[in-house]
Scaffold this active site. Structure first.
Site, PDB file in Angstrom:
ATOM      1  N   SER A   1      -7.774   1.160   9.594  1.00  0.00           N
ATOM      2  CA  SER A   1      -7.239   0.659  10.864  1.00  0.00           C
ATOM      3  C   SER A   1      -6.003  -0.193  10.626  1.00  0.00           C
ATOM      4  O   SER A   1      -5.472  -0.805  11.537  1.00  0.00           O
ATOM      5  CB  SER A   1      -8.299  -0.171  11.593  1.00  0.00           C
TER       6      SER A   1
ATOM      7  N   LYS B   1       0.801  -1.228   0.000  1.00  0.00           N
ATOM      8  CA  LYS B   1       0.000   0.000   0.000  1.00  0.00           C
ATOM      9  C   LYS B   1       0.835   1.279   0.000  1.00  0.00           C
ATOM     10  O   LYS B   1       0.334   2.354  -0.294  1.00  0.00           O
ATOM     11  CB  LYS B   1      -0.979  -0.021   1.179  1.00  0.00           C
TER      12      LYS B   1
END
Length: 313
Positions: free
Chosen positions: A75, A50
Site C-alpha cells: 500500500s 525501494k
C-alpha cells in the site's frame, strides 16, 4: 552474495536510479557530538530507496517472465517503486492494494503505470489476491522485502554511501520488512573495514527487536505507529542476515519519531517520512555512545501525506 556480486547489482541498476546526495548539518553534528552523513533516498526516483530493489528484481527476470509481468502487494512505497521500475523496463506491474489505502498512494501508483487490484485490508487478503493474479496472468510475484534480488538492490544505497565516505564507524537504518537493513548489512560487510549497522524500530511495532531476542521471526499483534512504512514483519530471506550481523535494534517511542522528523524538516529543510525519522530518532537516543564518531544514516524516503503531518496535531 559477495563484494563483486553486489557491485554488479549496482552497475546493473544504475540506469534506473539516482545516485542520491549525502547531506550534512553542522547543527546536528554539534547536537550529536558526531559527524553525521545523511544518505538522502528521499531524493530517489519515486521518493524512496525501494526503487533500487524493485529495479534489480525485475532486471533479474528472464524474457518470458518479463513478458508476463510482475505482481506485488503493497500500500506504500514498494507499490510505487515496482510500478515505476516496471514502466521503465517495459514490463506490466500488477499491484495489490488494500481498499482502504489512501487515495494519494493509489493515484501515485497509477501515475507510474501500475495496474491496481484492490483487496481487503488484512495481510491474508493481500497474499490471496497476489497468488490469484500470479496464476491468472502468469506474473512473477516480487515480495517488497523478503526477496534476495530486492535485498541486494536495497544494499546499493549503503554501498554508495561507503564509496563516498569510507571511514564510517556505523550506519543507522530503519527496520520494517528488513530488506533495507539486510542490504545495508551486506554492503557494510563487503565495502567497509569495520562499519557497524544499527537499526531503529518503532516501539509500537517492535517485531524485529523481539525477533533478535528470541532468535526466530516474531510478528506484531498491532502496529499503532505513525511510521506506516514499518508496519510489516521480517522474512526468512532477510532475517538470517540481520540476526548474524546487526549490531543492535533500538526501539523508539512515537513522540521521539515526531521530534526527529520535525528536527530534520526544520533544520535541514528537507522532507522525510516518519519511517526515515525512526532511524534518526534511534541515533538521537544513542548519541552518547557516538561521540566523535563518523555516522551514516539512510533517510529511507520522503513520501508524506502533507494534509496529515504528525507535528501539526
Amino acid at each position: 552474495m559477495d563484494k563483486v556480486t553486489l557491485q554488479n547489482v549496482h552497475n546493473q541498476i544504475k540506469p534506473y536510479i539516482h545516485r542520491t546526495p549525502v547531506l550534512t548539518s553542522q547543527l546536528i553534528n554539534d547536537m550529536c557530538n558526531a559527524n553525521v552523513f545523511f544518505k538522502c533516498e528521499n531524493f530517489q526516483k519515486m521518493g524512496a530507496f525501494k526503487m533500487r530493489g524493485a529495479a534489480n528484481a525485475i532486471l533479474n527476470l528472464n524474457q518470458e517472465q518479463k513478458s508476463r509481468g510482475v505482481v506485488t502487494h503493497s500500500s506504500g512505497n514498494f507499490a510505487q517503486a515496482l510500478s515505476l521500475a516496471a514502466k521503465k523496463i517495459g514490463v506490466k506491474a500488477y499491484i495489490i492494494m488494500p481498499e482502504n489505502a489512501p487515495q494519494v498512494k493509489k493515484d501515485a501508483v497509477k501515475t507510474y503505470g501500475g495496474i491496481i487490484i484492490e483487496c481487503g485490508s488484512n495481510i491474508q487478503s493481500r497474499e490471496d489476491e497476489a497468488h490469484r493474479i500470479a496464476i491468472e496472468k502468469g506474473a512473477t510475484f516480487i515480495h517488497p522485502s523478503n526477496d534476495d534480488n530486492v535485498i541486494h538492490g536495497q544494499g546499493t544505497a549503503a554501498l554508495e554511501l561507503l564509496e563516498d565516505y569510507a571511514n564510517l564507524d556505523c550506519i543507522f537504518t530503519p527496520v520494517g520488512g528488513g530488506g533495507l537493513l539486510a542490504g545495508t548489512l551486506l554492503a557494510a560487510k563487503y565495502f567497509s573495514k569495520n562499519c557497524k549497522v544499527i537499526a531503529g524500530e518503532p516501539k509500537e511495532a517492535d517485531d524485529a527487536y523481539r525477533s533478535l531476542l528470541s532468535g526466530k521471526i516474531e510478528k506484531n499483534e498491532t502496529s499503532n505507529t505513525i511510521a506506516d512504512g514499518l508496519r510489516t514483519h521480517l522474512g526468512d530471506r532477510n532475517f538470517p542476515i540481520i540476526k548474524a550481523d546487526v549490531e543492535k535494534i533500538v526501539c523508539v517511542e512515537e513522540d521521539e519519531i515526531i521530534h526527529a522528523m520535525k528536527l530534520i524538516w526544520e533544520r535541514m529543510k528537507i522532507i522525510i517520512e516518519p519511517s526515515s525519522a525512526v532511524a534518526f530518532a534511534a541515533l538521537l537516543k544513542n548519541k552518547g555512545t557516538l561521540i566523535n564518531k563518523n555516522v551514516g544514516l539512510i533517510i529511507s524516503g520522503g513520501n508524506v501525506d502533507l494534509s496529515n503531518l504528525p507535528f501539526n496535531k
